[in-house]
Design a protein around this motif. Structure first.
Motif, PDB file in Angstrom:
ATOM      1  N   ALA A  31       0.891  -1.157  -0.314  1.00 58.80           N
ATOM      2  CA  ALA A  31      -0.293  -0.170   0.280  1.00 58.80           C
ATOM      3  C   ALA A  31       1.239   1.173   0.204  1.00 58.80           C
ATOM      4  CB  ALA A  31      -1.095  -0.186   0.977  1.00 58.80           C
ATOM      5  N   ALA A  32       1.877   1.050   0.356  1.00 54.21           N
ATOM      6  CA  ALA A  32       3.127   2.488   0.783  1.00 54.21           C
ATOM      7  C   ALA A  32       3.163   2.778  -0.872  1.00 54.21           C
ATOM      8  CB  ALA A  32       4.081   2.116   1.870  1.00 54.21           C
ATOM      9  N   ASN A  33       3.658   1.487  -1.423  1.00 52.83           N
ATOM     10  CA  ASN A  33       4.454   1.938  -3.021  1.00 52.83           C
ATOM     11  C   ASN A  33       4.340   1.334  -4.132  1.00 52.83           C
ATOM     12  OD1 ASN A  33       5.477  -0.250  -2.859  1.00 52.83           O
ATOM     13  ND2 ASN A  33       7.645   0.114  -2.288  1.00 52.83           N
ATOM     14  N   SER A  34       2.415   0.718  -3.876  1.00 55.54           N
ATOM     15  CA  SER A  34       2.307  -0.173  -4.837  1.00 55.54           C
ATOM     16  C   SER A  34       2.918  -1.446  -5.330  1.00 55.54           C
ATOM     17  CB  SER A  34       1.528   1.264  -6.180  1.00 55.54           C
ATOM     18  OG  SER A  34       0.729   1.595  -5.725  1.00 55.54           O
ATOM     19  N   ASP A 106       4.235  -3.066   7.501  1.00 53.58           N
ATOM     20  CA  ASP A 106       4.274  -2.354   8.980  1.00 53.58           C
ATOM     21  C   ASP A 106       5.653  -3.400   9.069  1.00 53.58           C
ATOM     22  OD1 ASP A 106       4.593  -2.638  11.732  1.00 53.58           O
ATOM     23  OD2 ASP A 106       2.061  -2.906  12.239  1.00 53.58           O
ATOM     24  N   ALA A 107       6.936  -1.819   9.055  1.00 48.75           N
ATOM     25  CA  ALA A 107       8.170  -3.051   8.876  1.00 48.75           C
ATOM     26  C   ALA A 107       8.687  -3.957  10.289  1.00 48.75           C
ATOM     27  CB  ALA A 107       9.268  -1.885   9.444  1.00 48.75           C
ATOM     28  N   ILE A 108       7.680  -4.385  10.923  1.00 51.01           N
ATOM     29  CA  ILE A 108       7.672  -4.890  12.258  1.00 51.01           C
ATOM     30  C   ILE A 108       7.041  -6.162  12.875  1.00 51.01           C
ATOM     31  CG2 ILE A 108       9.583  -3.543  13.371  1.00 51.01           C
ATOM     32  CD1 ILE A 108       7.238  -3.142  15.401  1.00 51.01           C
ATOM     33  N   ASN A 371      12.356   2.278   0.424  1.00 51.47           N
ATOM     34  CA  ASN A 371      12.571   1.069  -0.933  1.00 51.47           C
ATOM     35  C   ASN A 371      12.737   0.033  -0.863  1.00 51.47           C
ATOM     36  OD1 ASN A 371      11.345   3.344  -2.429  1.00 51.47           O
ATOM     37  ND2 ASN A 371      13.622   4.853  -2.665  1.00 51.47           N
ATOM     38  N   LYS A 372      12.798  -0.772   0.239  1.00 54.59           N
ATOM     39  CA  LYS A 372      13.197  -2.750   0.858  1.00 54.59           C
ATOM     40  C   LYS A 372      14.756  -2.116   1.038  1.00 54.59           C
ATOM     41  CE  LYS A 372       9.568  -4.066  -1.228  1.00 54.59           C
ATOM     42  NZ  LYS A 372       8.752  -5.400  -2.492  1.00 54.59           N
ATOM     43  N   GLN A 373      14.984  -1.534   1.298  1.00 57.98           N
ATOM     44  CA  GLN A 373      16.896  -0.866   2.306  1.00 57.98           C
ATOM     45  C   GLN A 373      17.093  -1.722   3.225  1.00 57.98           C
ATOM     46  OE1 GLN A 373      19.354   2.325  -0.726  1.00 57.98           O
ATOM     47  NE2 GLN A 373      17.104   2.527   0.115  1.00 57.98           N
ATOM     48  N   GLU A 422      21.334  -4.607   1.463  1.00 59.27           N
ATOM     49  CA  GLU A 422      20.843  -5.051   1.341  1.00 59.27           C
ATOM     50  C   GLU A 422      19.573  -4.423   0.076  1.00 59.27           C
ATOM     51  OE1 GLU A 422      20.130  -9.688   2.852  1.00 59.27           O
ATOM     52  OE2 GLU A 422      18.982  -8.428   3.681  1.00 59.27           O
ATOM     53  N   LYS A 423      19.489  -4.470  -0.746  1.00 58.83           N
ATOM     54  CA  LYS A 423      18.249  -3.642  -1.844  1.00 58.83           C
ATOM     55  C   LYS A 423      17.213  -4.748  -1.952  1.00 58.83           C
ATOM     56  CE  LYS A 423      16.038  -0.749  -4.176  1.00 58.83           C
ATOM     57  NZ  LYS A 423      15.235   0.172  -3.718  1.00 58.83           N
ATOM     58  N   GLN A 424      15.832  -4.446  -1.852  1.00 50.99           N
ATOM     59  CA  GLN A 424      15.272  -5.501  -3.175  1.00 50.99           C
ATOM     60  C   GLN A 424      14.746  -4.382  -4.077  1.00 50.99           C
ATOM     61  OE1 GLN A 424      14.072  -8.264  -2.376  1.00 50.99           O
ATOM     62  NE2 GLN A 424      15.304  -8.711  -0.493  1.00 50.99           N
ATOM     63  N   PHE A 425      14.349  -5.276  -5.543  1.00 47.36           N
ATOM     64  CA  PHE A 425      13.977  -4.355  -5.980  1.00 47.36           C
ATOM     65  C   PHE A 425      11.590  -5.244  -6.847  1.00 47.36           C
ATOM     66  CE2 PHE A 425      18.099  -3.940  -6.699  1.00 47.36           C
ATOM     67  CZ  PHE A 425      18.647  -3.088  -7.107  1.00 47.36           C
TER      68      PHE A 425
END
Length: 774
Positions: A31-34, A106-108, A371-373, A422-425
């Protein structure tokens, strides 16, 4: 009549419509960035929460539930980092595309659902294994829950709650991404375990780990949990005693666990055959006939942990660990016979007293970025202290022929620092890189008629980068690491320094939801241990001396493996093959020096191994019975500078688990998995275990037997050297037909919350001290 035919035809058509299987699909997005969210657990339940089916979203966030009957359902979507979402599907009768489903960030978040039917989802880098209601019902902790799951290559010893890998190798245990020890796994309540992520193809960030087991669990916000896990031998002094507890208050968590393991045996002995070819041309062949002697040890582990969740995107934790092992008696005694003249015999005594203590402090910080880092920092300081005293004597009546006293005091200090990014694309692609450095210093004292003091410095630096991507059904992962090894010993003019570049590649092709084929190839670095590098020597017996070699060099290891997996319904199979090649491997060797045989280590020509394994599993049958069988072969080729050996070992492992209401029955058999390295064959255990358990709420009691159908227990080791060979069989009578009783109790209080998962953990378990015994 015509109307009746029409009515029958219409009824058949209506029945066909309602009997039609339907499909439910959709796409899960943040929901944050689609962006699409992969590895989301999608579970379809009936309205009364009975499990129907479950899948996991792919790299594009898509899921597809097939062959669903028309009716009323509830769809449950959960994933680490997102709030669990429930969707009600009333009166669904036809194929349905739910379109985009958005999960709130919810990052946790670590919430999950209970699954009433066993479910396992294969991914290129891991398996998502969901415990069933049946498995959780008969389990009391994370170890015996794993036993019920029967995962490939995982060996669970339910008698003493140990977890290992078939054939050896490094097994990493983790909880929510953080590396944990076995006592922390014992403290987990099955009801809090959402799933186990089984990494049989771990990436470079896990180092040389063969398999990683990551328990994804729920965490309490307030309150906590306490428990105990006790096992005691009935006819032998053998015990495992665990107590643990954890309390949460606002953003802080406090945890403590303590383990104590006493052992006291009076039926330990060994039989040994030795052949010595001395430099003067003489040949001595003697046999040791052992007599029952005393073996006693006391193990203890203490963990104290504090963690602070300052925000939903950051985590700090500090863990103090204290490991210890006190072994006041490990005694062998017997008679040595000359094979060519049995009247030529002497009495032999070989007694070892050993103890070590290993305190460590682990500081960890993790920060989740946009951004998933993710950034991770870890610092671990360890102190290893080891004491050893060995007495070896050969006597004839009152005359002492050989009298050896070895005393060793070892002190080692090490510091490990690590940083990972780490970076998720999108579409499941990911990039990670990191740096790890280990710096150690040891100061060892050897007293055996000669005084040796060794001071050694060692440094290891490891830099890695890895990228994961996907092309249609082909997933790929490519990694590259750079290692630097440095070693120096005070008083020795020579120092060693070596750089190496280590690539790794993985190709994973998914044929269908039921099968895949995976190929992996890697190059990794192996470094000599500080104990092998020591410029010192220890007297072993009247003919042998063990001597270190400070000229040892690090070397590269080459490995490739191929895996095929097929599963459908209650049937599962896994076919695996591998080839290992290690040129310049550090292996043992012996040579003549006067009338003594010198045991040492050297960089030999090469070591090779060809392996094959097949695993078959069936179950659960009638939701009660599960069977597993694994058979395999290892073919070793060991080529030294002055020797060449081949050895083939066949083995099998079988397990059966039967559960009925509150009762469970477990049976396991393992034949010897033998390892051949250099000129030494190290024998594995040939064991059987049988246990019956009863569980009521949070309490489980049980009785079990170790090797119930044999009257003795032995481990066999051999050395094939041309100058000094041996064949040793070690026995512990108490380990045969040993009866055990066990009790587990684990309860919790407080409400649940969603905790951030820790990514790494490091430790140093190498004392750097040379062994003093046979």
């Amino acid at each position: 009549m015509k109307r009746l035919c029409i009515a029958i035809l219409l009824g058949s058509m209506v029945q066909g419509v309602f009997a039609q299987k339907i499909e439910i699909k959709g796409t899960v997005r943040s929901a944050a960035n689609s962006e699409a969210v992969e590895f989301v657990n999608v579970v379809l339940q009936t309205i009364d929460s009975t499990f129907v089916t479950g899948v996991s979203t792919n790299n594009e966030g898509n899921f597809n539930l097939n062959k669903i009957d028309a009716g009323d359902y509830r769809l449950v979507l959960s994933s680490v980092g997102y709030t669990t979402q429930y969707i009600t599907l009333d009166g669904i009768k036809r194929n349905t595309n739910l379109g985009d489903i958005f999960l709130e960030d919810d990052a946790i978040a670590l919430e999950g659902v209970t699954i009433s039917g066993s479910s396992q989802i294969s991914r290129p880098d891991r398996k998502l294994v969901f415990p069933s209601e049946r498995q959780m019902k008969v389990s009391t902790n994370g170890v015996n829950l794993l036993q019920e799951m029967m995962l490939p290559r995982i060996l669970v010893n339910p008698m003493n709650n140990e977890i290992g890998i078939s054939g050896g190798g490094e097994l990493q245990l983790r909880i929510n991404g953080a590396k944990a020890d076995i006592n922390e796994i014992k403290a987990l309540r099955p009801a809090d375990i959402i799933r186990i992520e089984y990494h049989d193809n771990p990436g470079l960030r896990y180092g040389n780990a063969e398999i990683v087991l990551d328990y994804i669990v729920r965490r309490p916000d307030t309150g906590g949990n306490f428990g105990t896990d006790l096992s005691q031998g009935i006819n032998a002094m053998w015990g495992n005693y665990n107590v643990f507890g954890k309390v949460n208050h606002k953003k802080s968590e406090f945890g403590l666990s303590y383990y104590m393991g006493p052992r006291d045996f009076y039926g330990m002995y060994r039989d040994n055959e030795e052949n010595f070819h001395l430099a003067d041309g003489s040949n001595i062949q003697r046999v040791e006939r052992g007599e029952p002697s005393h073996a006693m040890l006391f193990m203890q582990n203490l963990n104290v942990n504090y963690s602070l969740q300052a925000s939903k995107n950051s985590l700090f934790s500090a863990t103090f660990r204290l490991r210890g092992n006190n072994q006041p008696n490990w005694d062998y005694q017997g008679v040595l016979y000359n094979v060519n003249d049995e009247t030529d015999m002497v009495n032999m005594t070989d007694r070892t007293k050993n103890s070590w203590t290993r305190p460590s402090l682990d500081l960890y910080y993790q920060q989740n970025l946009k951004n998933k880092q993710t950034l991770v920092f870890n610092l671990v300081g360890t102190y290893n202290r080891e004491k050893s005293h060995r007495i070896y004597q050969e006597s004839l009546k009152d005359e002492m022929l050989t009298d050896i006293n070895n005393d060793v005091l070892g002190n080692k200090y090490s510091l490990i620092g690590e940083a990972i990014y780490e970076k998720q694309f999108s579409k499941g692609n990911a990039l990670s890189f990191g740096l790890q450095h280990t710096q150690s210093y040891s100061n060892n004292e050897y007293r055996n008629g000669h005084n040796y003091d060794t001071k050694m410095h060692q440094g290891n630096t490891y830099i890695f980068s890895e990228y994961r991507g996907k092309i249609n059904k082909l997933d790929y992962r490519f990694g590259l690491s750079l290692t630097r090894f440095y070693y120096n010993q005070s008083g020795n003019d020579k120092s060693s320094k070596k750089y190496s570049v280590n690539p790794k590649a993985v190709l994973h092709y998914t044929f269908s939801d039921h099968s895949f084929l995976r190929w992996k190839a890697e190059v990794f670095n192996a470094t000599p241990s500080l104990s092998d590098l020591s410029a010192t020597e220890q007297t072993v017996d009247s003919f042998q001396i063990r001597r270190g070699n400070p000229n040892l060099k690090a070397y590269l290891c080459y490995r490739t493996e191929l895996t095929y997996e097929w599963k459908k319904g209650i049937f599962y199979s896994n076919l695996w093959g591998a080839y290992d090649y290690r040129p310049n491997a550090i292996m043992d060797e012996k040579y003549q020096e006067g009338n003594k045989i010198i045991q040492t280590w050297n960089n030999q020509k090469d070591w090779q191994k060809v392996s094959g394994r097949l695993m078959l599993r069936v179950g659960p049958l009638w939701d009660m019975l599960q069977l597993s069988f694994t058979g395999g072969v290892n073919h070793y080729m060991s080529n030294g500078n002055n020797y060449s050996h081949t050895y083939t070992n066949w083995y099998y492992e079988a397990q059966a688990s039967f559960n009925y209401k509150r009762f469970s029955l477990f049976w396991q058999i393992n034949t010897n998995w033998n390892n051949f390295w250099g000129e030494t064959l190290s024998g594995g255990e040939n064991i059987q275990m049988l246990g019956v358990y009863y569980k009521h709420k949070d309490l489980r009691v049980g009785v079990g037997a170790f090797n119930p159908f044999t009257d003795n227990y032995k481990v066999q080791n051999e050395n094939w050297n041309r100058f000094a060979s041996y064949k040793t069989k070690s026995y512990i009578k108490e380990s045969a037909q040993m009866l055990l009783v066990s009790l587990s109790y684990n309860f919790s209080f407080g409400r649940k919350f969603k905790g951030i998962q820790r990514k790494v953990n490091n430790s140093d378990n190498d004392s750097g001290v040379m062994s003093t015994g046979k």
